[in-house]
Scaffold this active site. Sequence first.
Site, PDB file in Angstrom:
ATOM      1  N   THR A   1      53.524  30.226  55.988  1.00 16.83           N
ATOM      2  CA  THR A   1      54.018  30.278  54.618  1.00 16.83           C
ATOM      3  C   THR A   1      52.957  29.854  53.612  1.00 16.83           C
ATOM      4  O   THR A   1      52.085  29.030  53.933  1.00 16.83           O
ATOM      5  CB  THR A   1      55.245  29.341  54.484  1.00 16.83           C
ATOM      6  OG1 THR A   1      55.526  29.105  53.108  1.00 16.83           O
ATOM      7  CG2 THR A   1      54.987  27.980  55.122  1.00 16.83           C
ATOM      8  N   ASP A   2      53.068  30.360  52.393  1.00 18.33           N
ATOM      9  CA  ASP A   2      52.148  29.927  51.328  1.00 18.33           C
ATOM     10  C   ASP A   2      52.374  28.464  50.944  1.00 18.33           C
ATOM     11  O   ASP A   2      51.525  27.854  50.293  1.00 18.33           O
ATOM     12  CB  ASP A   2      52.293  30.836  50.085  1.00 18.33           C
ATOM     13  CG  ASP A   2      53.675  30.804  49.446  1.00 18.33           C
ATOM     14  OD1 ASP A   2      54.608  30.220  50.048  1.00 18.33           O
ATOM     15  OD2 ASP A   2      53.832  31.369  48.342  1.00 18.33           O
ATOM     16  N   GLU A   3      53.515  27.896  51.382  1.00 16.58           N
ATOM     17  CA  GLU A   3      53.820  26.522  50.978  1.00 16.58           C
ATOM     18  C   GLU A   3      52.846  25.512  51.578  1.00 16.58           C
ATOM     19  O   GLU A   3      52.762  24.381  51.112  1.00 16.58           O
ATOM     20  CB  GLU A   3      55.274  26.172  51.330  1.00 16.58           C
ATOM     21  CG  GLU A   3      56.238  27.092  50.605  1.00 16.58           C
ATOM     22  CD  GLU A   3      57.699  26.693  50.693  1.00 16.58           C
ATOM     23  OE1 GLU A   3      57.991  25.500  50.846  1.00 16.58           O
ATOM     24  OE2 GLU A   3      58.547  27.602  50.595  1.00 16.58           O
TER      25      GLU A   3
ATOM     26  N   TYR B   1      58.895  20.219  55.458  1.00 12.86           N
ATOM     27  CA  TYR B   1      58.845  21.590  55.984  1.00 12.86           C
ATOM     28  C   TYR B   1      57.413  22.121  55.964  1.00 12.86           C
ATOM     29  O   TYR B   1      56.887  22.572  56.985  1.00 12.86           O
ATOM     30  CB  TYR B   1      59.769  22.508  55.163  1.00 12.86           C
ATOM     31  CG  TYR B   1      59.460  23.987  55.334  1.00 12.86           C
ATOM     32  CD1 TYR B   1      59.659  24.630  56.559  1.00 12.86           C
ATOM     33  CD2 TYR B   1      58.944  24.740  54.267  1.00 12.86           C
ATOM     34  CE1 TYR B   1      59.359  25.984  56.716  1.00 12.86           C
ATOM     35  CE2 TYR B   1      58.648  26.089  54.423  1.00 12.86           C
ATOM     36  CZ  TYR B   1      58.850  26.706  55.652  1.00 12.86           C
ATOM     37  OH  TYR B   1      58.551  28.043  55.805  1.00 12.86           O
TER      38      TYR B   1
ATOM     39  N   LYS C   1      54.749  23.160  58.984  1.00 14.12           N
ATOM     40  CA  LYS C   1      54.166  24.506  59.125  1.00 14.12           C
ATOM     41  C   LYS C   1      52.627  24.412  59.112  1.00 14.12           C
ATOM     42  O   LYS C   1      51.952  25.110  59.857  1.00 14.12           O
ATOM     43  CB  LYS C   1      54.643  25.432  57.999  1.00 14.12           C
ATOM     44  CG  LYS C   1      56.110  25.836  58.060  1.00 14.12           C
ATOM     45  CD  LYS C   1      56.486  26.651  59.286  1.00 14.12           C
ATOM     46  CE  LYS C   1      55.897  28.044  59.301  1.00 14.12           C
ATOM     47  NZ  LYS C   1      56.455  28.856  60.420  1.00 14.12           N
TER      48      LYS C   1
ATOM     49  N   ASP D   1      66.869  17.318  40.324  1.00 14.78           N
ATOM     50  CA  ASP D   1      65.747  18.080  40.855  1.00 14.78           C
ATOM     51  C   ASP D   1      65.496  17.734  42.325  1.00 14.78           C
ATOM     52  O   ASP D   1      65.812  16.628  42.774  1.00 14.78           O
ATOM     53  CB  ASP D   1      64.477  17.768  40.027  1.00 14.78           C
ATOM     54  CG  ASP D   1      63.461  18.907  40.089  1.00 14.78           C
ATOM     55  OD1 ASP D   1      63.715  19.899  40.808  1.00 14.78           O
ATOM     56  OD2 ASP D   1      62.420  18.800  39.415  1.00 14.78           O
TER      57      ASP D   1
ATOM     58  N   PRO E   1      63.417  16.385  45.254  1.00 11.31           N
ATOM     59  CA  PRO E   1      62.295  15.437  45.283  1.00 11.31           C
ATOM     60  C   PRO E   1      60.999  16.155  45.684  1.00 11.31           C
ATOM     61  O   PRO E   1      60.987  16.941  46.630  1.00 11.31           O
ATOM     62  CB  PRO E   1      62.698  14.432  46.368  1.00 11.31           C
ATOM     63  CG  PRO E   1      64.159  14.640  46.599  1.00 11.31           C
ATOM     64  CD  PRO E   1      64.475  16.053  46.205  1.00 11.31           C
TER      65      PRO E   1
HETATM   66  P1  NAD Z   1      65.461  31.416  59.439  1.00 11.87           P
HETATM   67  O1  NAD Z   1      65.765  29.964  59.274  1.00 11.87           O
HETATM   68  O2  NAD Z   1      66.342  32.429  58.796  1.00 11.87           O
HETATM   69  O3  NAD Z   1      65.430  31.784  61.010  1.00 11.87           O
HETATM   70  C1  NAD Z   1      64.838  30.956  61.958  1.00 11.87           C
HETATM   71  C2  NAD Z   1      65.218  31.484  63.342  1.00 11.87           C
HETATM   72  O4  NAD Z   1      64.549  30.676  64.325  1.00 11.87           O
HETATM   73  C3  NAD Z   1      66.718  31.382  63.635  1.00 11.87           C
HETATM   74  O5  NAD Z   1      67.162  32.560  64.277  1.00 11.87           O
HETATM   75  C4  NAD Z   1      66.817  30.185  64.583  1.00 11.87           C
HETATM   76  O6  NAD Z   1      67.923  30.267  65.487  1.00 11.87           O
HETATM   77  C5  NAD Z   1      65.489  30.264  65.323  1.00 11.87           C
HETATM   78  N1  NAD Z   1      65.061  28.967  65.852  1.00 11.87           N
HETATM   79  C6  NAD Z   1      65.025  27.785  65.195  1.00 11.87           C
HETATM   80  N2  NAD Z   1      64.602  26.807  66.028  1.00 11.87           N
HETATM   81  C7  NAD Z   1      64.341  27.401  67.235  1.00 11.87           C
HETATM   82  C8  NAD Z   1      63.864  26.925  68.482  1.00 11.87           C
HETATM   83  N3  NAD Z   1      63.584  25.631  68.681  1.00 11.87           N
HETATM   84  N4  NAD Z   1      63.705  27.815  69.485  1.00 11.87           N
HETATM   85  C9  NAD Z   1      63.989  29.133  69.297  1.00 11.87           C
HETATM   86  N5  NAD Z   1      64.472  29.635  68.146  1.00 11.87           N
HETATM   87  C10 NAD Z   1      64.648  28.765  67.122  1.00 11.87           C
HETATM   88  O7  NAD Z   1      63.945  31.591  58.988  1.00 11.87           O
HETATM   89  P2  NAD Z   1      63.247  32.785  58.195  1.00 11.87           P
HETATM   90  O8  NAD Z   1      63.482  32.609  56.757  1.00 11.87           O
HETATM   91  O9  NAD Z   1      63.611  34.056  58.872  1.00 11.87           O
HETATM   92  O10 NAD Z   1      61.714  32.453  58.466  1.00 11.87           O
HETATM   93  C11 NAD Z   1      61.058  32.931  59.638  1.00 11.87           C
HETATM   94  C12 NAD Z   1      59.633  32.428  59.635  1.00 11.87           C
HETATM   95  O11 NAD Z   1      58.961  32.885  58.470  1.00 11.87           O
HETATM   96  C13 NAD Z   1      59.515  30.910  59.621  1.00 11.87           C
HETATM   97  O12 NAD Z   1      58.475  30.528  60.500  1.00 11.87           O
HETATM   98  C14 NAD Z   1      59.175  30.564  58.182  1.00 11.87           C
HETATM   99  O13 NAD Z   1      58.395  29.392  58.108  1.00 11.87           O
HETATM  100  C15 NAD Z   1      58.377  31.788  57.774  1.00 11.87           C
HETATM  101  N6  NAD Z   1      58.426  32.139  56.350  1.00 11.87           N
HETATM  102  C16 NAD Z   1      59.616  32.271  55.704  1.00 11.87           C
HETATM  103  C17 NAD Z   1      59.641  32.663  54.355  1.00 11.87           C
HETATM  104  C18 NAD Z   1      60.952  32.852  53.624  1.00 11.87           C
HETATM  105  O14 NAD Z   1      60.937  33.099  52.408  1.00 11.87           O
HETATM  106  N7  NAD Z   1      62.103  32.805  54.273  1.00 11.87           N
HETATM  107  C19 NAD Z   1      58.449  32.881  53.670  1.00 11.87           C
HETATM  108  C20 NAD Z   1      57.234  32.729  54.367  1.00 11.87           C
HETATM  109  C21 NAD Z   1      57.246  32.370  55.700  1.00 11.87           C
HETATM  110  P1  TYD Z   2      64.287  28.048  48.253  1.00 12.29           P
HETATM  111  O1  TYD Z   2      65.007  29.350  48.333  1.00 12.29           O
HETATM  112  O2  TYD Z   2      64.868  26.866  48.956  1.00 12.29           O
HETATM  113  O3  TYD Z   2      62.799  28.332  48.749  1.00 12.29           O
HETATM  114  P2  TYD Z   2      61.485  27.361  48.710  1.00 12.29           P
HETATM  115  O4  TYD Z   2      61.890  25.997  48.370  1.00 12.29           O
HETATM  116  O5  TYD Z   2      60.998  27.462  50.121  1.00 12.29           O
HETATM  117  O6  TYD Z   2      60.575  27.992  47.714  1.00 12.29           O
HETATM  118  O7  TYD Z   2      64.105  27.664  46.727  1.00 12.29           O
HETATM  119  C1  TYD Z   2      63.457  28.543  45.819  1.00 12.29           C
HETATM  120  C2  TYD Z   2      63.408  27.870  44.473  1.00 12.29           C
HETATM  121  O8  TYD Z   2      64.741  27.728  43.967  1.00 12.29           O
HETATM  122  C3  TYD Z   2      62.839  26.453  44.509  1.00 12.29           C
HETATM  123  O9  TYD Z   2      62.079  26.221  43.324  1.00 12.29           O
HETATM  124  C4  TYD Z   2      64.064  25.551  44.511  1.00 12.29           C
HETATM  125  C5  TYD Z   2      65.063  26.353  43.691  1.00 12.29           C
HETATM  126  N1  TYD Z   2      66.494  26.135  44.066  1.00 12.29           N
HETATM  127  C6  TYD Z   2      67.425  25.776  43.082  1.00 12.29           C
HETATM  128  O10 TYD Z   2      67.094  25.623  41.894  1.00 12.29           O
HETATM  129  N2  TYD Z   2      68.728  25.604  43.457  1.00 12.29           N
HETATM  130  C7  TYD Z   2      69.145  25.745  44.755  1.00 12.29           C
HETATM  131  O11 TYD Z   2      70.352  25.537  45.041  1.00 12.29           O
HETATM  132  C8  TYD Z   2      68.184  26.131  45.743  1.00 12.29           C
HETATM  133  C9  TYD Z   2      68.594  26.307  47.188  1.00 12.29           C
HETATM  134  C10 TYD Z   2      66.856  26.318  45.356  1.00 12.29           C
END
Ligand code: NAD
Ligand code: TYD
Length: 338
Positions: free
Chosen positions: A128-130, A153, A157, A275, A277
């Site tokens: 992730t970019d985070e 988180y 990562k 907000d 934290p």
């Molecule tokens: P998600 O939380 O929707 O899905 C995570 C999946 O992993 C679930 O199916 C869960 O059951 C499985 N899982 C969790 N712990 C496990 C374990 N110990 N063993 C096996 N399976 C396990 O996540 P997502 O949003 O689909 O993200 C997928 C990946 O992409 C992550 O690595 C996340 O860091 C990365 N990512 C997500 C975003 C985003 O915007 N969602 C952006 C950039 C990168």
């Molecule tokens: P989120 O979807 O949790 O992704 P990330 O924190 O990984 O970027 O949140 C996206 C943005 O939205 C973040 O700035 C936090 C904000 N946010 C709210 O304002 N209210 C909410 O209930 C949630 C879940 C997120």
Amino acid sequence: MTLSCIVTGGAGFIGSNFLHLLAEKRPDWRIVNLDALTYAGNLENLTAIEGRKNYTFVHGDICKTEDVERAFAAAGPKRVVVHFAAESHVDRSIQSGVPFVTTNVLGTQVLLDVARKQGVERFVHVSTDEVYGSLGDTGFFTEDTTIQPNSPYSASKAASDFLVRAAVHTHGFPGVTTRCSNNYGPYQFPEKLIPLMIANASEGKPLPVYGDGMNVRDWLYVVDHCEAILAVLEKGRIGEVYNIGGHNEYPNLFIVKTILKTLGQPESLIQYVKDRPGHDRRYAIDAAKIERELGWRPRYKFEEALPLTIRWYQSQGEWLQRIRNGAYRDYYARQYGS
Ligand code: NAD
Ligand code: TYD
């Protein structure tokens, strides 16, 4: 020989979209999905592909060597890994960091160890970019930006990124890492901003906006992210990091207001809450490297893909209700106090 693709976390949001993409674009590949089915894993996301003869689901935990070995046993000898499995929600990591360190750090190392022992042609680590931390009003994250994670988180990562880097450097392991910006689209668990706001707005419930609502995220439609991962899997250079993003920076408040407008709901539903934290102010990705080296470009514009996403959630009322009726309610009460 047929290629096997072992996907971890394939029942989650991005993983299930990636499996749909593979089923369509690489129908001859064997797919093995290793997923522990945590609260975020939902096999309902995969009903369209579960009957296919070249698809195998392995219910298992990436932290357990024997579970990972079962997934490898289900794959053929010519294989690649795409690693999505993670604890992925920042707010949950603030409530409790241990599951994040366990799955994201320990689980990634277990997976790397088994993959190295058993042999893989390519291992794509989805990050992730985070991990880069937070930007001010200007500038972009490049692959050379210093790693400065701010939440439990993103710290977990970042640790997993370093473990992949160490495996490449020490063992000549064929790892590649991607770092993508915020995704949105079908099958996203409704704890993240966009699906949560769509769900609440559809039900006329308050939309909880953290702080002043002016934190900026760089949004990418999940299908674009999945296509980028496939490009990295097939053409990326081993040991490299590829940023993925689509130049779609918006403040949260803009997203929330657009959702309300699209659903014909009043802005009075917006509720400013305490907000987050350590809330990162702004993310923005420079994706020039993947565009230049691999020819990937996002296909979807935010103005078309957000309405697509809203329509998808509206048409999936039962999918959403089944999630919102479960243990998610307890989390919601802890997070938002109601
Ligand atoms: P998600 O939380 O929707 O899905 C995570 C999946 O992993 C679930 O199916 C869960 O059951 C499985 N899982 C969790 N712990 C496990 C374990 N110990 N063993 C096996 N399976 C396990 O996540 P997502 O949003 O689909 O993200 C997928 C990946 O992409 C992550 O690595 C996340 O860091 C990365 N990512 C997500 C975003 C985003 O915007 N969602 C952006 C950039 C990168
Ligand atoms: P989120 O979807 O949790 O992704 P990330 O924190 O990984 O970027 O949140 C996206 C943005 O939205 C973040 O700035 C936090 C904000 N946010 C709210 O304002 N209210 C909410 O209930 C949630 C879940 C997120």
